[in-house]
Design a protein around this motif. Sequence first.
Motif, mmCIF file in Angstrom:
data_model
loop_
_atom_site.group_PDB
_atom_site.id
_atom_site.type_symbol
_atom_site.label_atom_id
_atom_site.label_comp_id
_atom_site.label_asym_id
_atom_site.label_seq_id
_atom_site.Cartn_x
_atom_site.Cartn_y
_atom_site.Cartn_z
ATOM 1 N N ARG A 1 0.882 -1.209 -0.100
ATOM 2 C CA ARG A 1 0.112 0.039 -0.287
ATOM 3 C C ARG A 1 1.063 1.329 0.033
ATOM 4 N NH1 ARG A 1 -2.817 -2.748 4.146
ATOM 5 N NH2 ARG A 1 -4.530 -3.854 3.194
ATOM 6 N N GLN A 2 1.932 1.333 0.744
ATOM 7 C CA GLN A 2 2.929 2.336 0.765
ATOM 8 C C GLN A 2 3.647 2.709 -0.479
ATOM 9 O OE1 GLN A 2 5.248 3.056 4.590
ATOM 10 N NE2 GLN A 2 4.238 1.073 4.986
ATOM 11 N N VAL A 3 3.907 1.443 -1.063
ATOM 12 C CA VAL A 3 4.549 1.504 -2.611
ATOM 13 C C VAL A 3 3.722 2.139 -3.386
ATOM 14 C CG1 VAL A 3 5.752 0.086 -4.433
ATOM 15 C CG2 VAL A 3 6.316 -0.301 -1.903
ATOM 16 N N ARG A 4 2.465 1.685 -3.299
ATOM 17 C CA ARG A 4 1.524 2.081 -4.466
ATOM 18 C C ARG A 4 1.141 3.659 -4.171
ATOM 19 N NH1 ARG A 4 3.001 -1.253 -7.373
ATOM 20 N NH2 ARG A 4 2.272 -3.397 -7.541
ATOM 21 N N SER A 5 1.211 3.998 -3.176
ATOM 22 C CA SER A 5 0.865 5.240 -3.008
ATOM 23 C C SER A 5 2.016 6.313 -3.558
ATOM 24 C CB SER A 5 0.610 5.688 -1.513
ATOM 25 O OG SER A 5 2.022 5.776 -0.654
ATOM 26 N N ARG A 6 2.926 5.995 -4.002
ATOM 27 C CA ARG A 6 4.204 6.625 -4.265
ATOM 28 C C ARG A 6 3.872 7.107 -5.928
ATOM 29 N NH1 ARG A 6 9.871 4.763 -2.491
ATOM 30 N NH2 ARG A 6 9.411 4.983 0.079
ATOM 31 N N GLU A 7 4.825 8.118 -6.356
ATOM 32 C CA GLU A 7 4.809 8.348 -7.635
ATOM 33 C C GLU A 7 5.327 7.355 -8.371
ATOM 34 O OE1 GLU A 7 3.373 10.940 -8.981
ATOM 35 O OE2 GLU A 7 2.788 11.887 -6.812
ATOM 36 N N LYS A 8 5.243 7.177 -9.631
ATOM 37 C CA LYS A 8 5.592 6.228 -10.740
ATOM 38 C C LYS A 8 7.125 6.075 -10.451
ATOM 39 C CE LYS A 8 5.718 4.518 -15.337
ATOM 40 N NZ LYS A 8 5.305 4.439 -16.628
ATOM 41 N N ASP A 9 7.860 7.162 -10.527
ATOM 42 C CA ASP A 9 9.443 7.289 -10.438
ATOM 43 C C ASP A 9 10.108 6.838 -9.321
ATOM 44 O OD1 ASP A 9 8.579 9.475 -9.375
ATOM 45 O OD2 ASP A 9 10.162 10.794 -10.226
ATOM 46 N N ARG A 10 9.135 6.851 -8.149
ATOM 47 C CA ARG A 10 9.524 6.180 -6.821
ATOM 48 C C ARG A 10 8.922 4.916 -6.431
ATOM 49 N NH1 ARG A 10 8.091 9.319 -2.501
ATOM 50 N NH2 ARG A 10 9.645 8.317 -1.379
#
Length: 142
Positions: A81-90
């Motif tokens: 969930r934390q990963v998916r909340s990030r911008e694409k380049d992050r």
Amino acid sequence: MLDGATARVSLKGALAGVRVLVVDDDEDVRDVLRLTLEHLGAEVRTAASANEALAAIDSALPDVLLSDLAMPDEDGCSLIRQVRSREKDRGGTLPAAAVTAHSCEDEFDRAKDAGFNLCLRKPLDVSGVAKIVEQLLAQPSR
């Protein structure tokens, strides 16, 4: 199905150059996955927790994330969930598979609802790991 000898020959190097982040609180599982993926040619980093995984993603974005679901403190669903909340380049669209010893469909549904692309059951074999990573790489960005 390939026999063990054929699988070792034909799969060696199958994931050459693919950067994989393996997240599991169990050191033995991390080591087995790391060795398996390295045998397949992948460049592997490992993390023992969600926090370590996020720091690893920040330092060098992998091509694929393989994460255990059942971890203390923050589980794999919290991590994705934390990963998916990030911008694409992050890393927001990072292809990811949940790795679990549980085989119930509810667990798989929970993992996919949280943001994992695929689910993988333990115990893992070389050809299964190669197939999952290849499937993740072929998936369109979320």
